[in-house]
Write an enzyme that holds these catalytic residues in place. Structure first.
Site, PDB file in Angstrom:
ATOM      1  N   SER A  29     -11.374   3.797   4.049  1.00 44.64           N
ATOM      2  CA  SER A  29     -11.082   3.894   2.624  1.00 44.64           C
ATOM      3  C   SER A  29     -12.124   3.119   1.803  1.00 44.64           C
ATOM      4  CB  SER A  29      -9.662   3.387   2.372  1.00 44.64           C
ATOM      5  OG  SER A  29      -9.208   3.735   1.099  1.00 44.64           O
TER       6      SER A  29
ATOM      7  N   ASP B  66      -5.825   9.292   3.524  1.00 49.74           N
ATOM      8  CA  ASP B  66      -6.449   7.975   3.661  1.00 49.74           C
ATOM      9  C   ASP B  66      -6.463   7.471   5.106  1.00 49.74           C
ATOM     10  OD1 ASP B  66      -6.560   4.959   3.650  1.00 49.74           O
ATOM     11  OD2 ASP B  66      -6.719   5.284   1.499  1.00 49.74           O
TER      12      ASP B  66
END
Length: 416
Positions: A67, A190
């Site tokens: 991320s 994510d």
């Protein structure tokens, strides 16, 4: 000795010396750099990496980021000093990136596509692809993303033709970014869902020594676990009065006040339930009944693993959260949260007790950072960046010589 915590609060010269002795006694090592995400808290990581760049310190043969960690690694690989600081401070703090009011009233997600355009070669703050390619001549770089169908962590090469979609997949936080991310005929979310700190992947890829940069204090696993949703709750508490005064609208304001009250109450209930260690059989049966009912409205099979030992995983709490966010019932989110907490616990255990042959150093803030994942103030970001720079300089002072000497990559480069 194969594990060393490294922060201003845990710094101990004797431990550093003992750990260094173990490195000296070993053969040349494949050293990896693993970087956690954390949204705007990644400004601490930006400070650490800027200290590395200032001292031309890079003994790493492999980089893996999740991320926001992947975004921070991008600028480290491209050798762009203060890039991460400018990106977080000047772009992620704008309403164009994320507006709490627009998110709650219009269900407008964070504008991940816009910020990725900002860092593209034609953007306002472009990454240096040419330098990055040179850096990666003898190195590997991967961004972690999660397959939405299997919740498996997958590692995609960085700085390839599909660089934008790779970063988009790695940063697509569930609920806050609800647009589909499709890549290689699969849908992604994510990377933090399945591997918040992908140290195991570095080990599987042959790393002998892993340097990990965290965005939370090392005692975090002993305290209440936070994550993006707890950050979001705190941001709601902090910013709602500001938005109510700013908007000066009657009907929307009444609606926001109602949402505020409900959201605050649900998060408090969520947190209280999370603190409980066990789910009694009666509660477990209740959750099973709720999920069975929900299952009749979903094609997705409910996995038994969601029950774990955290009672807050009850569908009733998550469902209300999704409704407040303007989303329908979504069993996928429950499974993602369950996956996150299970892998997070496993990861922490792995880090402090790595297998034989692997050494781990964790660089972390001294205490909980001032910034949040979203909606942080400029002053809080500035303080966290400075702390990152301080601990980064201290790490370089303690380990640059020994890691440069023992790095198999640096040995190869010296021979050329």
């Amino acid at each position: 000795m194969n594990y060393l915590p490294f922060s201003l609060s845990s710094f101990d010269k004797e431990s550093v010396s003992a750990f260094s002795s173990h490195i000296y006694a070993s053969q040349h090592k494949k050293i990896a750099l693993v970087v956690q995400g954390g949204g705007q808290r990644g400004i601490f990581t930006a400070g650490v990496l800027d200290s590395f760049l200032e001292h031309q310190f890079d003994p790493f043969a492999m980089y893996i980021g999740t991320s926001a960690g992947a975004l921070n690694l991008s600028s480290y690989i491209s050798r762009q000093h203060r890039f991460g600081y400018q990106f977080i401070q000047n772009y992620t703090t704008t309403d164009k990136f994320f507006s709490l009011y627009k998110y709650l009233s219009k269900q407008q997600p964070m504008n991940l596509d816009w910020v990725l355009q900002v860092v593209s070669p034609s953007g306002e703050l472009p990454l240096d692809f040419i330098t990055a390619k040179k850096t990666l001549r003898y190195r590997e770089a991967f961004a972690c993303a999660t397959r939405k169908d299997t919740l498996q962590d997958i590692y995609m090469p960085m700085y390839q033709e599909n660089w934008r979609e790779v970063l988009r997949a790695s940063c697509a936080i569930p609920v806050l970014y609800n647009l589909p991310v499709n890549l290689d005929d699969l849908e992604w979310v994510d990377g933090g869902v399945s591997a918040a700190v992908p140290v195991k992947e570095a080990w599987h890829r042959g790393a002998d020594l892993v340097v990990v940069i965290r965005t939370e204090p090392l005692e975090h696993e002993r305290e209440e676990e936070r994550g993006i949703f707890e950050d979001w709750r705190e941001s709601v508490e902090l910013y709602f009065p500001y938005y109510i005064n700013k908007l000066s609208l009657n009907e929307p304001v009444d609606r926001i006040k109602t949402i505020h009250q409900e959201l605050t109450g649900r998060f408090e209930q969520w947190r209280e339930q999370y603190r409980k260690e066990d789910i009694i059989d009666e509660n477990k049966r209740h959750i099973q009944d709720e999920l069975t009912h929900l299952k009749t409205k979903s094609d997705e099979k409910v996995k038994q693993s969601i029950f774990g030992n955290k009672s807050w995983l009850s569908h009733i709490n998550i469902e209300r959260l999704l409704k407040l966010a303007g989303q329908s019932n979504n069993i996928d989110v429950i499974e993602m949260l369950a996956k996150y907490y299970k892998t997070y616990q496993d990861m922490n255990e792995f880090l402090v007790e790595p297998p034989t042959g692997l050494q781990v150093i964790q660089i972390a803030p001294e205490k909980a950072l001032h910034s949040r994942a979203l909606l942080s103030s400029g002053d809080d970001l500035e303080m966290d960046y400075r702390e990152g720079k301080i601990i980064g300089r201290k790490f370089v002072h303690c380990f640059s010589q020994i890691l440069n000497e023992r790095s198999s990559l640096m040995q190869r480069l010296r021979k050329e």
